[in-house]
Design a protein around this motif. Structure first.
Motif, PDB file in Angstrom:
ATOM      1  N   PRO A 194       0.830  -1.270   0.093  1.00 16.62           N
ATOM      2  CA  PRO A 194      -0.181   0.050   0.169  1.00 16.62           C
ATOM      3  C   PRO A 194       0.972   1.241  -0.185  1.00 16.62           C
ATOM      4  CG  PRO A 194      -0.826  -1.768   1.343  1.00 16.62           C
ATOM      5  CD  PRO A 194       0.547  -2.107   1.010  1.00 16.62           C
ATOM      6  N   ASN A 195       0.588   2.282  -0.913  1.00 16.02           N
ATOM      7  CA  ASN A 195       1.236   3.310  -0.942  1.00 16.02           C
ATOM      8  C   ASN A 195       2.842   3.124  -1.343  1.00 16.02           C
ATOM      9  OD1 ASN A 195      -1.075   4.945  -0.444  1.00 16.02           O
ATOM     10  ND2 ASN A 195      -0.711   4.472   1.778  1.00 16.02           N
ATOM     11  N   PHE A 196       3.286   2.147  -1.865  1.00 18.05           N
ATOM     12  CA  PHE A 196       4.363   2.031  -2.120  1.00 18.05           C
ATOM     13  C   PHE A 196       5.048   3.123  -3.208  1.00 18.05           C
ATOM     14  CE2 PHE A 196       7.962  -0.222  -4.592  1.00 18.05           C
ATOM     15  CZ  PHE A 196       8.623  -0.600  -3.589  1.00 18.05           C
ATOM     16  N   PRO A 197       6.225   3.605  -2.680  1.00 20.70           N
ATOM     17  CA  PRO A 197       6.831   4.712  -3.297  1.00 20.70           C
ATOM     18  C   PRO A 197       6.951   4.407  -4.673  1.00 20.70           C
ATOM     19  CG  PRO A 197       8.001   4.299  -1.372  1.00 20.70           C
ATOM     20  CD  PRO A 197       7.298   3.172  -1.617  1.00 20.70           C
ATOM     21  N   VAL A 198       6.538   5.645  -5.747  1.00 20.84           N
ATOM     22  CA  VAL A 198       6.458   5.735  -7.056  1.00 20.84           C
ATOM     23  C   VAL A 198       5.464   4.962  -7.560  1.00 20.84           C
ATOM     24  CG1 VAL A 198       7.681   5.637  -9.341  1.00 20.84           C
ATOM     25  CG2 VAL A 198       8.971   6.423  -7.210  1.00 20.84           C
ATOM     26  N   LEU A 199       5.358   3.482  -7.174  1.00 22.22           N
ATOM     27  CA  LEU A 199       4.434   2.638  -8.094  1.00 22.22           C
ATOM     28  C   LEU A 199       3.037   2.692  -7.248  1.00 22.22           C
ATOM     29  CD1 LEU A 199       6.933  -0.297  -8.381  1.00 22.22           C
ATOM     30  CD2 LEU A 199       6.397   1.425 -10.047  1.00 22.22           C
ATOM     31  N   GLY A 200       3.166   2.433  -6.020  1.00 25.78           N
ATOM     32  CA  GLY A 200       1.665   2.465  -5.498  1.00 25.78           C
ATOM     33  C   GLY A 200       1.147   3.898  -5.343  1.00 25.78           C
ATOM     34  N   GLU A 201       2.061   4.773  -5.275  1.00 23.03           N
ATOM     35  CA  GLU A 201       1.714   6.192  -5.260  1.00 23.03           C
ATOM     36  C   GLU A 201       1.111   6.527  -6.620  1.00 23.03           C
ATOM     37  OE1 GLU A 201       4.954   8.047  -2.176  1.00 23.03           O
ATOM     38  OE2 GLU A 201       5.374   8.195  -4.284  1.00 23.03           O
ATOM     39  N   GLY A 202       1.620   5.805  -7.890  1.00 19.83           N
ATOM     40  CA  GLY A 202       1.393   6.256  -9.039  1.00 19.83           C
ATOM     41  C   GLY A 202      -0.069   5.621  -9.362  1.00 19.83           C
ATOM     42  N   CYS A 203      -0.295   4.697  -8.841  1.00 20.87           N
ATOM     43  CA  CYS A 203      -1.750   4.103  -8.770  1.00 20.87           C
ATOM     44  C   CYS A 203      -2.736   4.862  -8.213  1.00 20.87           C
ATOM     45  CB  CYS A 203      -1.677   2.574  -8.397  1.00 20.87           C
ATOM     46  SG  CYS A 203      -0.861   1.444  -9.196  1.00 20.87           S
ATOM     47  N   ASN A 204      -2.283   5.544  -7.019  1.00 24.11           N
ATOM     48  CA  ASN A 204      -3.367   6.498  -6.178  1.00 24.11           C
ATOM     49  C   ASN A 204      -3.490   7.822  -7.066  1.00 24.11           C
ATOM     50  OD1 ASN A 204      -3.517   4.694  -4.194  1.00 24.11           O
ATOM     51  ND2 ASN A 204      -1.825   5.719  -3.063  1.00 24.11           N
ATOM     52  N   LEU A 227      -3.354   7.842 -10.235  1.00 25.01           N
ATOM     53  CA  LEU A 227      -4.088   7.558 -11.602  1.00 25.01           C
ATOM     54  C   LEU A 227      -5.623   7.542 -11.350  1.00 25.01           C
ATOM     55  CD1 LEU A 227      -3.365   5.293 -14.507  1.00 25.01           C
ATOM     56  CD2 LEU A 227      -5.228   4.424 -12.814  1.00 25.01           C
ATOM     57  N   ALA A 228      -5.904   6.839 -10.370  1.00 25.40           N
ATOM     58  CA  ALA A 228      -7.290   6.969  -9.763  1.00 25.40           C
ATOM     59  C   ALA A 228      -7.758   8.370  -9.608  1.00 25.40           C
ATOM     60  CB  ALA A 228      -7.349   6.100  -8.263  1.00 25.40           C
ATOM     61  N   GLN A 229      -7.115   9.307  -9.311  1.00 27.54           N
ATOM     62  CA  GLN A 229      -7.355  10.634  -9.122  1.00 27.54           C
ATOM     63  C   GLN A 229      -7.302  11.336 -10.360  1.00 27.54           C
ATOM     64  OE1 GLN A 229      -4.383  12.350  -6.399  1.00 27.54           O
ATOM     65  NE2 GLN A 229      -4.644  11.087  -4.707  1.00 27.54           N
ATOM     66  N   TRP A 230      -6.595  11.061 -11.364  1.00 28.00           N
ATOM     67  CA  TRP A 230      -6.727  11.865 -12.499  1.00 28.00           C
ATOM     68  C   TRP A 230      -8.009  11.152 -13.166  1.00 28.00           C
ATOM     69  CZ3 TRP A 230      -1.193   9.607 -14.021  1.00 28.00           C
ATOM     70  CH2 TRP A 230      -0.188   9.972 -13.356  1.00 28.00           C
ATOM     71  N   ILE A 231      -8.213  10.049 -13.146  1.00 28.36           N
ATOM     72  CA  ILE A 231      -9.534   9.459 -13.675  1.00 28.36           C
ATOM     73  C   ILE A 231     -10.656  10.057 -13.297  1.00 28.36           C
ATOM     74  CG2 ILE A 231     -10.957   7.358 -14.059  1.00 28.36           C
ATOM     75  CD1 ILE A 231      -8.347   5.872 -14.449  1.00 28.36           C
ATOM     76  N   LYS A 232     -10.956  10.245 -11.969  1.00 28.34           N
ATOM     77  CA  LYS A 232     -11.845  10.750 -11.238  1.00 28.34           C
ATOM     78  C   LYS A 232     -12.362  12.005 -11.626  1.00 28.34           C
ATOM     79  CE  LYS A 232     -14.047  11.670  -6.792  1.00 28.34           C
ATOM     80  NZ  LYS A 232     -13.747  11.516  -5.257  1.00 28.34           N
ATOM     81  N   LYS A 233     -11.149  12.969 -11.750  1.00 29.05           N
ATOM     82  CA  LYS A 233     -11.007  14.431 -12.364  1.00 29.05           C
ATOM     83  C   LYS A 233     -11.509  14.558 -13.762  1.00 29.05           C
ATOM     84  CE  LYS A 233      -7.660  16.179  -8.927  1.00 29.05           C
ATOM     85  NZ  LYS A 233      -6.336  16.737  -8.948  1.00 29.05           N
ATOM     86  N   MET A 234     -10.857  13.569 -14.609  1.00 28.20           N
ATOM     87  CA  MET A 234     -11.311  13.799 -16.225  1.00 28.20           C
ATOM     88  C   MET A 234     -12.648  13.380 -16.284  1.00 28.20           C
ATOM     89  SD  MET A 234      -7.483  12.881 -18.116  1.00 28.20           S
ATOM     90  CE  MET A 234      -7.260  11.033 -17.199  1.00 28.20           C
ATOM     91  N   SER A 235     -13.193  12.418 -15.406  1.00 30.77           N
ATOM     92  CA  SER A 235     -14.636  11.800 -16.030  1.00 30.77           C
ATOM     93  C   SER A 235     -15.466  12.775 -14.979  1.00 30.77           C
ATOM     94  CB  SER A 235     -14.564  10.467 -15.204  1.00 30.77           C
ATOM     95  OG  SER A 235     -14.608  10.254 -13.921  1.00 30.77           O
ATOM     96  N   ALA A 249      -5.155   8.232 -18.992  1.00 28.45           N
ATOM     97  CA  ALA A 249      -4.350   8.145 -17.576  1.00 28.45           C
ATOM     98  C   ALA A 249      -3.166   7.194 -17.687  1.00 28.45           C
ATOM     99  CB  ALA A 249      -5.534   7.866 -16.614  1.00 28.45           C
ATOM    100  N   CYS A 250      -3.351   6.081 -18.133  1.00 28.56           N
ATOM    101  CA  CYS A 250      -2.190   5.004 -18.347  1.00 28.56           C
ATOM    102  C   CYS A 250      -0.986   5.449 -18.849  1.00 28.56           C
ATOM    103  CB  CYS A 250      -2.956   3.630 -18.751  1.00 28.56           C
ATOM    104  SG  CYS A 250      -4.107   2.730 -17.601  1.00 28.56           S
ATOM    105  N   LEU A 251      -1.404   6.070 -20.050  1.00 27.49           N
ATOM    106  CA  LEU A 251      -0.367   6.660 -20.825  1.00 27.49           C
ATOM    107  C   LEU A 251       0.328   7.823 -19.928  1.00 27.49           C
ATOM    108  CD1 LEU A 251       1.072   6.615 -23.832  1.00 27.49           C
ATOM    109  CD2 LEU A 251      -0.353   8.393 -24.268  1.00 27.49           C
ATOM    110  N   ARG A 252      -0.298   8.584 -19.307  1.00 28.30           N
ATOM    111  CA  ARG A 252       0.526   9.723 -18.485  1.00 28.30           C
ATOM    112  C   ARG A 252       1.248   8.923 -17.481  1.00 28.30           C
ATOM    113  NH1 ARG A 252      -2.935  14.093 -14.978  1.00 28.30           N
ATOM    114  NH2 ARG A 252      -1.138  15.240 -13.975  1.00 28.30           N
ATOM    115  N   LEU A 253       0.778   8.092 -16.751  1.00 26.68           N
ATOM    116  CA  LEU A 253       1.357   7.306 -15.733  1.00 26.68           C
ATOM    117  C   LEU A 253       2.566   6.654 -16.563  1.00 26.68           C
ATOM    118  CD1 LEU A 253       1.583   6.228 -12.938  1.00 26.68           C
ATOM    119  CD2 LEU A 253       0.147   4.186 -13.416  1.00 26.68           C
ATOM    120  N   ASN A 254       2.500   5.936 -17.677  1.00 23.88           N
ATOM    121  CA  ASN A 254       3.325   5.376 -18.298  1.00 23.88           C
ATOM    122  C   ASN A 254       4.837   6.178 -18.668  1.00 23.88           C
ATOM    123  OD1 ASN A 254       4.180   2.965 -19.771  1.00 23.88           O
ATOM    124  ND2 ASN A 254       4.408   4.289 -21.452  1.00 23.88           N
ATOM    125  N   ARG A 255       4.484   7.573 -18.713  1.00 20.34           N
ATOM    126  CA  ARG A 255       5.752   8.499 -18.918  1.00 20.34           C
ATOM    127  C   ARG A 255       6.065   9.079 -17.562  1.00 20.34           C
ATOM    128  NH1 ARG A 255      10.057   9.524 -20.595  1.00 20.34           N
ATOM    129  NH2 ARG A 255      10.479  11.869 -21.390  1.00 20.34           N
TER     130      ARG A 255
END
Length: 376
Positions: A60-70, A72-80, A286-292
């Motif tokens: 949970p909340n693992f640096p970079v990776l877990g944080e990135g998933c969090n 991504l969820a925020q970006w999707i909520k905002k964009m939608s 959102a995945c493409l953004r996280l990918n970068r």
């Protein structure tokens, strides 16, 4: 003279329009090559809301990776506009860390973030869409997957499991790992118990070692207690936070086994297709953004933490001897040859990768490769 200038302006205008049109066509073609066209969701109804669950391989909340998933969820909520909310669960919170493939496939959760080599027991061919020892770097893995047919092969491989894979990050080139013994020759790997997933682990086995797969949260304790003799993880940032420098002395580089490890977002394909088309595109974007962003963060933090590890008095950081690297390369060829002879899917995907590698390497050899040796 005026007629000549007018003709010149007309020519330039048409040329610019042609270039713009060609560029747009090329970009669209690349994107279409990189993903299956399954935008067949229902008409947009802005009153409909969706609540999804995402599990991850990471704590949970693992640096970079877990944080990135969090993030991504925020970006999707905002964009939608709040129409799609995703609850993120770290490894072990909802399901065990390495069971995301099945959970998404059977629809228990809608998404999972991890890497394809974690599912090697189910799909050996998936490892080639994660990382290939002595293969190519993060940028070129993206180039292969997004614009040179890799995505199509990936989707075909996962289709029987009702899964849609999307690139969602890359670790970049990793370190070689932490050892409790010196590695002076290939013989020093014999009998070595090492946490190492994917094709790299199979190469280690070919060298006489014993690869072991375990979740990140288990590594430190197992290394401290002698359950394993060595471990690879990621790079200086995460390795330092994990405290490996406290339980192992020798820190080797480079990460020959993981030059550019692709991170994947697994999405339940049926549930994805049931979404309105705008939400489908929001997830992809959102995945493409996280990918970068993920590899940028890795580079930033690894550069900051490398001096910290180098300053540790008990750590001996050293390169793998050339002879060891040469032997590992040979055993990589043997390992992949055996795997592709046994598994038709692996043969198909690896053959496609080799075709891409053969095409792209000459370009990198006259551009980036000579440049790196002459950087200021």
């Amino acid at each position: 003279m005026k007629k000549t200038n007018k003709k010149r302006r007309t020519f330039l205008k048409k040329s610019i329009q042609s270039v713009a049109a060609a560029s747009t066509f090329s970009l669209v073609s690349c994107q279409m090559d990189a993903t299956e066209n399954i935008q067949k969701g229902p008409y947009i109804n802005f009153n409909n809301t969706y609540r999804w669950k995402m599990t991850t391989t990471w704590s949970p909340n693992f640096p970079v990776l877990g944080e990135g998933c969090n993030e991504l969820a925020q970006w999707i909520k905002k964009m939608s506009g709040g129409r799609l909310e995703i609850n993120v669960y770290g490894g072990g919170e909802l399901i065990p860390a390495l069971e995301g493939f099945d959970a998404v496939s059977n629809g228990a959760v809608e998404m999972n973030h991890g890497s394809a080599y974690y599912w090697a027991g189910k799909l050996p061919a998936g490892q080639f869409l994660s990382t290939i020892p002595f293969g190519v770097n993060a940028q070129l893995m993206d180039t292969w997957i997004l614009c040179n047919g890799g995505q199509k092969l990936w989707e075909e491989l996962y289709a029987p499991f009702d899964l849609l894979p999307i690139s969602a990050g890359n670790t970049g080139c990793q370190m070689g790992g932490w050892f409790n013994r010196e590695i002076n020759s290939i013989n020093d790997l014999k009998g070595l118990k090492m946490r190492m997933p994917g094709l790299g682990g199979k190469v280690l086995a070919k060298a006489g070692g014993t690869p072991m797969l375990m979740a990140g949260g288990e590594i430190y304790t197992n290394l401290e207690r002698g359950v394993i003799d060595a471990t690879e993880w990621i790079g200086p940032y995460h390795d330092y936070l994990m405290g490996f420098h406290n339980v192992a002395k020798y820190y080797y580089y480079p990460g020959w086994h993981e030059l550019g490890t692709v991170l994947e977002m697994l999405v339940n394909k049926s549930k994805f297709k049931a979404l309105p088309t705008d939400l489908q595109e929001i997830i992809r974007t959102a995945c493409l953004r996280l990918n970068r962003i993920v590899p940028i963060k890795f580079d930033t933090m690894n550069a900051s933490y490398l001096p910290k590890i180098q300053a540790e008095p008990t750590v001996s950081m050293r390169p793998y001897p050339d002879a060891v690297m040469d032997n590992l390369r040979e055993k990589t060829v043997e390992t992949i040859t055996e795997l592709t002879e046994q598994d038709p899917q692996s043969k198909k995907i690896y053959s496609a990768f080799l075709e891409f590698q053969k095409k792209i390497i000459p370009w990198t050899q006259i551009t980036e490769k000579p440049f790196y040796s002459k950087m200021i």
